[in-house]
Design a protein around this motif. Structure first.
Motif, PDB file in Angstrom:
ATOM      1  N   ALA A 158      -6.801  -8.131   5.247  1.00 22.87           N
ATOM      2  CA  ALA A 158      -6.421  -7.674   4.348  1.00 22.87           C
ATOM      3  C   ALA A 158      -7.657  -6.397   4.287  1.00 22.87           C
ATOM      4  CB  ALA A 158      -6.320  -8.684   3.094  1.00 22.87           C
ATOM      5  N   GLU A 159      -8.903  -6.772   3.761  1.00 21.28           N
ATOM      6  CA  GLU A 159     -10.297  -6.153   3.835  1.00 21.28           C
ATOM      7  C   GLU A 159      -9.904  -4.787   4.330  1.00 21.28           C
ATOM      8  OE1 GLU A 159     -13.428  -8.037   2.341  1.00 21.28           O
ATOM      9  OE2 GLU A 159     -14.454  -6.186   3.870  1.00 21.28           O
ATOM     10  N   TYR A 160     -10.239  -5.459   5.992  1.00 19.66           N
ATOM     11  CA  TYR A 160      -9.545  -4.507   6.924  1.00 19.66           C
ATOM     12  C   TYR A 160      -8.500  -3.516   7.031  1.00 19.66           C
ATOM     13  CZ  TYR A 160      -9.330  -2.789  12.057  1.00 19.66           C
ATOM     14  OH  TYR A 160      -9.161  -1.850  12.955  1.00 19.66           O
ATOM     15  N   ALA A 161      -7.397  -4.111   6.748  1.00 20.30           N
ATOM     16  CA  ALA A 161      -6.896  -3.558   6.185  1.00 20.30           C
ATOM     17  C   ALA A 161      -6.794  -2.119   5.499  1.00 20.30           C
ATOM     18  CB  ALA A 161      -4.981  -4.302   5.679  1.00 20.30           C
ATOM     19  N   ALA A 170       0.637  -1.280  -0.418  1.00 24.00           N
ATOM     20  CA  ALA A 170      -0.235   0.279   0.291  1.00 24.00           C
ATOM     21  C   ALA A 170       1.319   1.414  -0.082  1.00 24.00           C
ATOM     22  CB  ALA A 170      -0.804   0.361   1.145  1.00 24.00           C
ATOM     23  N   ALA A 171       0.503   1.910  -0.894  1.00 22.92           N
ATOM     24  CA  ALA A 171       1.442   2.983  -0.829  1.00 22.92           C
ATOM     25  C   ALA A 171       0.476   4.464  -0.284  1.00 22.92           C
ATOM     26  CB  ALA A 171       1.458   3.287  -2.671  1.00 22.92           C
ATOM     27  N   PHE A 172       1.564   5.458   0.521  1.00 23.72           N
ATOM     28  CA  PHE A 172       0.385   6.753   1.087  1.00 23.72           C
ATOM     29  C   PHE A 172       1.409   7.400   0.480  1.00 23.72           C
ATOM     30  CE2 PHE A 172       0.072   2.810   3.400  1.00 23.72           C
ATOM     31  CZ  PHE A 172      -1.339   2.911   4.314  1.00 23.72           C
ATOM     32  N   PRO A 173       0.554   8.620   0.822  1.00 28.67           N
ATOM     33  CA  PRO A 173       0.967   9.893   0.441  1.00 28.67           C
ATOM     34  C   PRO A 173       2.025  10.482   1.837  1.00 28.67           C
ATOM     35  CG  PRO A 173      -1.925  10.583   1.888  1.00 28.67           C
ATOM     36  CD  PRO A 173      -0.842   8.883   0.712  1.00 28.67           C
ATOM     37  N   GLY A 219      -5.559   7.181   3.059  1.00 26.68           N
ATOM     38  CA  GLY A 219      -5.236   8.218   1.853  1.00 26.68           C
ATOM     39  C   GLY A 219      -3.840   7.288   1.191  1.00 26.68           C
ATOM     40  N   ALA A 220      -4.265   5.976   1.710  1.00 24.67           N
ATOM     41  CA  ALA A 220      -3.418   5.255   0.442  1.00 24.67           C
ATOM     42  C   ALA A 220      -3.762   5.730  -0.785  1.00 24.67           C
ATOM     43  CB  ALA A 220      -4.019   4.201   0.968  1.00 24.67           C
ATOM     44  N   SER A 221      -3.124   5.082  -1.603  1.00 21.09           N
ATOM     45  CA  SER A 221      -3.852   5.452  -3.314  1.00 21.09           C
ATOM     46  C   SER A 221      -3.665   4.620  -4.063  1.00 21.09           C
ATOM     47  CB  SER A 221      -2.315   6.533  -4.018  1.00 21.09           C
ATOM     48  OG  SER A 221      -1.142   5.747  -3.579  1.00 21.09           O
ATOM     49  N   PRO A 248       5.526   6.896   0.238  1.00 22.58           N
ATOM     50  CA  PRO A 248       6.036   6.199   1.874  1.00 22.58           C
ATOM     51  C   PRO A 248       5.389   4.591   1.034  1.00 22.58           C
ATOM     52  CG  PRO A 248       5.616   8.391   2.532  1.00 22.58           C
ATOM     53  CD  PRO A 248       5.725   7.799   0.612  1.00 22.58           C
ATOM     54  N   THR A 249       5.846   3.943   1.810  1.00 21.51           N
ATOM     55  CA  THR A 249       4.898   1.988   1.144  1.00 21.51           C
ATOM     56  C   THR A 249       5.013   1.163   2.800  1.00 21.51           C
ATOM     57  OG1 THR A 249       5.354   2.449  -1.204  1.00 21.51           O
ATOM     58  CG2 THR A 249       4.774   0.594   0.283  1.00 21.51           C
TER      59      THR A 249
END
Lengths: 479, 479
Positions: free
Chosen positions: A291-294, A226-229, A302-304, A274-275
């Motif tokens: 995984a759904e919860y995560a 997961a990538a984040f701002p 804000g994960a892209s 940031p990942t």
């Protein structure tokens, strides 16, 4: 003390009864002069390639009688100079002791020689539907991993070496052999010497056998990226996952600098953001729900993207990227060497600890790649330093100091998994100054002549009693 | 050494600045003369009720200067004589140090004084949706549990004290205070002195604060009770459950003798058959699936009933029966005292270990109630013995010997959780004879005058070097 290398190797060969197990060849000495870190290399006077416990006994009796330092060496992947023979003498290479002695699926345990590496063990265990959980990234040896209490990506679920070693066979400084622990999963039989040897970094004895817990391969494995701002957002998701009690098997943070290095090194094209790399183990239904919860948590921050992988090959590739992160960062400047911080803090303080680290970097103008086992509250900043440039090393050390200061002020530790070695003796004194005397007493009790890996964990007589690193000499090397 | 009790209490009261914290009252001395076991009682010369760490420091400095033995005392629930002041002197009662210092839900940790009991802590944690997992049955104190590396019913899922203590505050023999570990979940900062104090039974220092991991209360809890035609069948189900990788939270075996005692003691009407008490923690769906799997295994082994409980009150009642099993067996003959075996073996060997134990009992004509944390490979046989009848004690010891011999011959340990105390010193010598010298060196390093709980774990100078129990004297007491 002066040692004539030719006499030393001849004497060792005679004691061992085999010249092929001893070397003073310049290349071999240089191969045993250092590790993955920035610490100045120092070749030993001789290298012994032990092939059995008997060889270890012979070498330690030999060295004990003559007062010669012995530094054990496994895969050479340590990050704080543990395997550098700073006082010369003998490096005892255990990589040829690489037999898997026993795998007992019904008892979930395996017994191995110290040179067995974690990937070697896992290849063997896979046939039985089992795996060994401790995963420090590098393909370290089990003996070395036990000696530094290594942990790694899935310690958040399965614990560190400390939690997975059932018992040890150890050769003491004078050549005596002892066995600690048992093959039972728990014991209260006297002082816990297994736990004392685990993490003793070769300073109390040389490990010649390790009995470890192994685990059933999970029914289903789901990896995700997961990538984040922002790094803050990624850290918040890691904290949120742990707080929710989700039994996540891996939750690894990497920053854009690291991703960039990985992309260059591995030819991947991950977004340079940031990942979090995640993994879930359990039933199909459980890992899907987790995984759904995560993903929900990640989207809220804000994960892209939230990319899932269940195919074993694809998962392997994803984790290879994470495992090679430190190598990739190292490859960004081959003239330089790595200084790696290793603090671990109570999980709720992780985001603040990361901010404090980045502020210190900005203050000193030091660039550091950030990665970490954030589910444990453990993160690393990797600084590329020129060991020959004292100002460069000093600048990185000041950042390291600030990172450690934050951790110690908040109930954390200066080292979550890399150990003390040479580079964290000053931090050990800051963290556990009240314990140094007890630790020194233990060292004297186990190794009265001080031949085992001298200068590691604890400073020696004549060195700064608080273990502060010596000032750098004119060559940039410690004098 | 002769000690005048009146001088001792007066001097202690002056040193502490409070006569109310010292007692030489006969009743108080008698209350601190023994534990739950068959070991001969022995009152101390004085009891100090410590109210703070400062009191502990004062007492240890006082005792250290005068060479007076100090035996720490928590809830007095030990089973191997740990708290019996065999050399007289001071018993240091820590039960008034019972403050919960801090609960940090976000970090899943709590800090407590040593006199806090596990039920007290769990009452406090429940409000936060948390629990402390280590559950030895008795409402022991956390300090005592750390000192013996206690474990219990749900260690199979959540580990022993060793796995749940993050750090300690300890007062050393000379009154110095040290802090081990940290509040982070992992650390490689020097020798692991936390793990050395955990299980040291008050012989290396007095614990004045314990930081422990706590856990989120599971979403769903399902308890079950299954009755079997034979002990072998019950044991096979326990082994099968573990082998399947089901993350069972509790799997406890009790034999018909124990059930009979429980029914009499608690007024219950459980079938007097070999029985497994089980518990599953997780999501509603997961615990249901796990219980179904367990029931299938149980039916295959001929279980006549498989009774589920999800109602909290009903579950509590079920576990109360298991927790009171030892008390219930004790109540069968109030003139006698308990000798309890505590071996732990690799799980696949559990059924064979149980058979070997029952054969030894049959051979000696000794009746023993069997119960155990069989998911860990740990079981107890409880013998009611008359401490005044040397032949009775000797007979039970012979069975105990045979049970330990089997465990040691099969990679197990003589004590899974009760510790060595007085009663297992000979077994410790059999199990770890090669380590006794190192353990004695550690003891000397930490407690050079030997004032801390003398005679426990290791035998003292003048005693049998292998720690064999002294022959019984004419009174049936050890001379």
């Amino acid at each position: 003390m002066a040692r004539d290398p030719s006499t030393l190797t001849g004497d060792l060969a005679r004691a061992l009864g085999d010249p092929a197990r001893v070397s003073a060849n310049a290349t071999v000495l240089e191969q045993h002069a250092g590790d993955f870190s920035y610490h100045p290399r120092r070749p030993p006077d001789a290298v012994v390639f032990a092939e059995s416990r008997r060889d270890v006994e012979v070498v330690l009796r030999f060295a004990s009688e003559r007062g010669i330092p012995v530094t054990p060496f496994g895969a050479g992947t340590s990050l704080e100079g543990h395997v550098i023979p700073v006082r010369g003498g003998i490096v005892l290479d255990l990589s040829r002791m690489n037999r898997i002695l026993e795998v007992r699926p019904a008892d979930f345990l395996a017994r191995v020689e110290p040179g067995v590496t974690r990937l070697q063990l896992n290849r063997r265990l896979e046939r039985e539907g089992l795996f060994f959980s401790v995963d420090p990234g590098a393909d370290a040896s089990l003996g070395g991993m036990a000696a530094t209490n290594a942990s790694g990506t899935n310690t958040v679920r399965y614990g560190a070496m400390r939690d997975n070693v059932l018992g040890l066979e150890v050769v003491l400084a004078d050549g005596r052999v002892v066995r600690t622990g048992s093959l039972a999963v728990k014991s209260s039989a006297g002082y816990n010497l297994t736990a004392l040897f685990v993490g003793s970094e070769g300073t109390l004895g040389v490990i010649t056998e390790v009995a470890v817990r192994v685990r059933p391969l999970p029914e289903a494995v789901l990896a995700a990226r997961a990538a984040f701002p922002t790094l803050d957002a990624a850290a918040a998701v890691a904290v949120g996952l742990i707080a929710s009690g989700v039994p996540v098997a891996r939750v690894e943070l990497v920053d854009p600098l690291t991703i960039r290095a990985v992309n260059r090194f591995k030819g991947t094209a991950y977004p340079e953001a940031p990942t979090l790399f995640l993994e879930f183990h359990g039933s199909e239904a459980a890992v899907a729900a987790e995984a759904e919860y995560a993903e929900r948590l990640a989207r809220e921050e804000g994960a892209s993207e939230f990319h899932r992988e269940t195919d074993p090959k694809a998962r392997e590739k994803l984790w290879e990227a994470r495992h090679h992160a430190a190598l990739a960062v190292g490859a960004t400047d081959p003239r330089k060497r790595q200084m790696v911080t290793d603090v671990c803090v109570p999980i709720s303080l992780l985001p603040e600890a990361l901010r404090a680290g980045r502020e210190a970097m900005a203050r000193e103008g030091v660039e550091g790649a950030i990665m970490g086992h954030v589910g444990d509250g453990n993160y690393h900043a990797v600084f590329m330093v020129d060991p020959e440039d004292p100002a460069d090393v000093a600048r990185a050390r000041r950042v390291n100091d600030a990172i450690v200061d934050f951790a110690l002020a908040h109930g954390g530790t200066c080292t979550g998994e890399h150990g003390v070695g040479l580079g964290k003796r000053a931090y050990l004194a800051r963290e556990h100054g009240d314990l140094l005397e007890l630790m020194a007493a233990v060292k004297r009790a186990f190794d009265p002549r001080g031949i085992l890996n001298p200068g590691k964990v604890l400073s020696e007589a004549g060195e700064d009693p608080l273990g502060r690193p010596a000032p750098l000499g004119p060559t940039g090397r410690e004098p």
